[in-house]
Design an enzyme around this catalytic site. Sequence first.
Site, PDB file in Angstrom:
ATOM      1  N   HIS A   8      -1.028  -0.060  -9.982  1.00  0.00           N
ATOM      2  CA  HIS A   8      -1.741  -1.024  -9.126  1.00  0.00           C
ATOM      3  C   HIS A   8      -2.243  -2.236  -9.927  1.00  0.00           C
ATOM      4  CE1 HIS A   8      -3.842  -1.225  -5.001  1.00  0.00           C
ATOM      5  NE2 HIS A   8      -3.666  -2.449  -5.474  1.00  0.00           N
TER       6      HIS A   8
ATOM      7  N   ARG B 167       0.859  -1.197   0.000  1.00  0.00           N
ATOM      8  CA  ARG B 167       0.000   0.000   0.000  1.00  0.00           C
ATOM      9  C   ARG B 167       0.887   1.237   0.000  1.00  0.00           C
ATOM     10  NH1 ARG B 167      -3.310  -2.717  -1.760  1.00  0.00           N
ATOM     11  NH2 ARG B 167      -5.288  -3.402  -0.850  1.00  0.00           N
TER      12      ARG B 167
ATOM     13  N   GLU C 244      -4.582   7.083  -5.013  1.00  0.00           N
ATOM     14  CA  GLU C 244      -4.783   6.381  -6.284  1.00  0.00           C
ATOM     15  C   GLU C 244      -6.157   6.702  -6.863  1.00  0.00           C
ATOM     16  OE1 GLU C 244      -4.015   2.240  -5.542  1.00  0.00           O
ATOM     17  OE2 GLU C 244      -1.974   2.633  -4.890  1.00  0.00           O
TER      18      GLU C 244
HETATM   19  P1  NAD Z   1      -1.347 -11.407   5.053  1.00  0.00           P
HETATM   20  O1  NAD Z   1      -2.376 -10.960   6.008  1.00  0.00           O
HETATM   21  O2  NAD Z   1      -1.246 -12.858   4.687  1.00  0.00           O
HETATM   22  O3  NAD Z   1       0.104 -10.950   5.573  1.00  0.00           O
HETATM   23  C1  NAD Z   1       0.356  -9.736   6.202  1.00  0.00           C
HETATM   24  C2  NAD Z   1       1.397 -10.002   7.298  1.00  0.00           C
HETATM   25  O4  NAD Z   1       1.769  -8.753   7.878  1.00  0.00           O
HETATM   26  C3  NAD Z   1       0.843 -10.880   8.443  1.00  0.00           C
HETATM   27  O5  NAD Z   1       1.693 -12.001   8.617  1.00  0.00           O
HETATM   28  C4  NAD Z   1       0.862  -9.945   9.648  1.00  0.00           C
HETATM   29  O6  NAD Z   1       1.181 -10.622  10.861  1.00  0.00           O
HETATM   30  C5  NAD Z   1       1.955  -8.974   9.262  1.00  0.00           C
HETATM   31  N1  NAD Z   1       1.893  -7.708   9.967  1.00  0.00           N
HETATM   32  C6  NAD Z   1       0.807  -6.934  10.200  1.00  0.00           C
HETATM   33  N2  NAD Z   1       1.164  -5.814  10.880  1.00  0.00           N
HETATM   34  C7  NAD Z   1       2.497  -5.893  11.057  1.00  0.00           C
HETATM   35  C8  NAD Z   1       3.445  -5.030  11.680  1.00  0.00           C
HETATM   36  N3  NAD Z   1       3.088  -3.885  12.238  1.00  0.00           N
HETATM   37  N4  NAD Z   1       4.739  -5.422  11.677  1.00  0.00           N
HETATM   38  C9  NAD Z   1       5.101  -6.594  11.122  1.00  0.00           C
HETATM   39  N5  NAD Z   1       4.254  -7.441  10.522  1.00  0.00           N
HETATM   40  C10 NAD Z   1       2.972  -7.089  10.503  1.00  0.00           C
HETATM   41  O7  NAD Z   1      -1.569 -10.515   3.756  1.00  0.00           O
HETATM   42  P2  NAD Z   1      -1.054 -10.823   2.262  1.00  0.00           P
HETATM   43  O8  NAD Z   1      -2.083 -11.620   1.534  1.00  0.00           O
HETATM   44  O9  NAD Z   1       0.344 -11.306   2.294  1.00  0.00           O
HETATM   45  O10 NAD Z   1      -1.117  -9.334   1.642  1.00  0.00           O
HETATM   46  C11 NAD Z   1      -0.246  -8.316   2.091  1.00  0.00           C
HETATM   47  C12 NAD Z   1      -0.674  -6.973   1.534  1.00  0.00           C
HETATM   48  O11 NAD Z   1      -0.495  -6.961   0.129  1.00  0.00           O
HETATM   49  C13 NAD Z   1      -2.160  -6.652   1.699  1.00  0.00           C
HETATM   50  O12 NAD Z   1      -2.436  -6.106   2.969  1.00  0.00           O
HETATM   51  C14 NAD Z   1      -2.407  -5.646   0.614  1.00  0.00           C
HETATM   52  O13 NAD Z   1      -2.165  -4.347   1.131  1.00  0.00           O
HETATM   53  C15 NAD Z   1      -1.330  -5.956  -0.421  1.00  0.00           C
HETATM   54  N6  NAD Z   1      -1.876  -6.412  -1.716  1.00  0.00           N
HETATM   55  C16 NAD Z   1      -1.574  -5.692  -2.829  1.00  0.00           C
HETATM   56  C17 NAD Z   1      -2.050  -6.092  -4.074  1.00  0.00           C
HETATM   57  C18 NAD Z   1      -1.698  -5.334  -5.348  1.00  0.00           C
HETATM   58  O14 NAD Z   1      -2.360  -5.524  -6.375  1.00  0.00           O
HETATM   59  N7  NAD Z   1      -0.670  -4.502  -5.364  1.00  0.00           N
HETATM   60  C19 NAD Z   1      -2.862  -7.243  -4.174  1.00  0.00           C
HETATM   61  C20 NAD Z   1      -3.148  -7.976  -3.011  1.00  0.00           C
HETATM   62  C21 NAD Z   1      -2.650  -7.543  -1.772  1.00  0.00           C
END
Ligand code: NAD
Length: 324
Positions: A290, A242, A271
Site C-alpha cells: 500500500h 482497494r 491490511e
Molecule cells: P474518484 O472519486 O475521482 O473516482 C472514482 C470513480 O469511480 C468515479 O468517477 C465514480 O463515478 C466511479 N465509480 C464509482 N462506483 C462505480 C461503479 N460501481 N461502477 C463504475 N464506476 C464507479 O476517486 P480517485 O481519486 O480516482 O480514487 C480512486 C480510488 O483509488 C479510491 O477510491 C481509493 O480506493 C484508491 N486510492 C488508492 C491509493 C493507494 O495508495 N493505493 C491512494 C489513493 C486512492
Amino acid sequence: MKIVVLDGYTLNPGDIDWKGFEKLGEFKCYDRTTTKKEESAKILERIADADAVITNKTPITREILEAKPKVKYIGVLATGYNVVDVAAAKEKGVAVTNIPTYGTTAVAQFVFAHLLEFCHHVAHHAQTVKDGRWAKSEDFCYWDYPLIELADKTIGVIGFGRIGQTVAKIAVAFGMKVLAHDEYVNKALETDSIKYATLDEVLSQSDVISLHVPLFDSTKGMINKSSIAKMRDGVFIINTSRGPLVVEKDIIEALESGKVAGYGSDVVEVEPILADNKLPRTKNCHITPHIAWAPKAARIRLMNIAVDNLAAFVKGSPVNVVNK
Ligand code: NAD
C-alpha cells in the site's frame, strides 16, 4: 485548541514536519494507536481531552464519539474515511473531513510501475547481470520472460475518476488504447484513443485492466470467477484501489491456471497482509505494501491539505467535510 494525531507515522515517518498543526493549537502526535475497534480503551486514552482528532486508520466509532463529547472535529489523513462512523459524527455535530485529492499522479504512476514490471521484469534481469550471467552469456542478450510492448494494447480503466483519467493519459503516451468504464459518462473526456465502454466490453476487450473504483457494496468483489471468465486469456490486472474489489481466491485460481498472466496489486483484502495470504506466493503475482500514495511530494501535499482543513474549520468555514 487541543489537537491529537492518533497514528501519524505513515504520513510522516520523520521526513516532513507537523509545523502546520503545531501553529493551530496544543499538539500531540502518536505514531500508532490501534486499527482495532475492540481496542477503544486505548483510543479513548489517547484522545484524552482533545478538541480535534486526526486519524489515518485508527477507528473512530459511535462509542468513542459518545464517550468524548468535547471532540468537535475529526480530520482523516486519507481520501477514504470509512474508519469514522460518519453518521454518528453527524448526529453529534462533529465535522469529519478528508483529503479528497493529493496522490492522483503518484497512484497513476504506480499503476505503470506494476505494469512495466510485468512487461520487462527489470529487477529480475538486473539481478541476473549482477550474478554474472550476462558476462558468461554466449549471446549479446537474453531474457527470461516474454517481453511486452504496450503500444497498441488496450487498457481497460474501471472507474474513470481522477486517478483513472490520469492513468488513461499515461497509457495514451505509451500508445495504448483506453476503454473507460464509469457509472457516470462524460463524453467530453473521449478522444481518438479513449472511449467509454460497458463493464462487459472492458472485461472482454482489454489486455490490461486497471481498477480505480472506490470500495462500495456495489464494487466489492467485482473481479471474481465470473468476471475473470469474461476476460481475454493472458490479461494483466492492476489493482491500486482497494483489496476487496477482488475475490482473492478467484484471482489466485486464475493466476495458477494462466488465465490471468499477472496480478499487480498495492492493496489486499486485510491490511497489513495476513501471514497466510497466498497471493504473494502465487506465480505472476506482485503485491506491494500500500505505497502508491506515499511519495514524499504526495505526503507533503496531504499534510498541507490536512492543516488547511483544520484551519478552515477553526475559522468557521469548513472545507472537505464528508458528513454535512
Ligand atoms: P474518484 O472519486 O475521482 O473516482 C472514482 C470513480 O469511480 C468515479 O468517477 C465514480 O463515478 C466511479 N465509480 C464509482 N462506483 C462505480 C461503479 N460501481 N461502477 C463504475 N464506476 C464507479 O476517486 P480517485 O481519486 O480516482 O480514487 C480512486 C480510488 O483509488 C479510491 O477510491 C481509493 O480506493 C484508491 N486510492 C488508492 C491509493 C493507494 O495508495 N493505493 C491512494 C489513493 C486512492
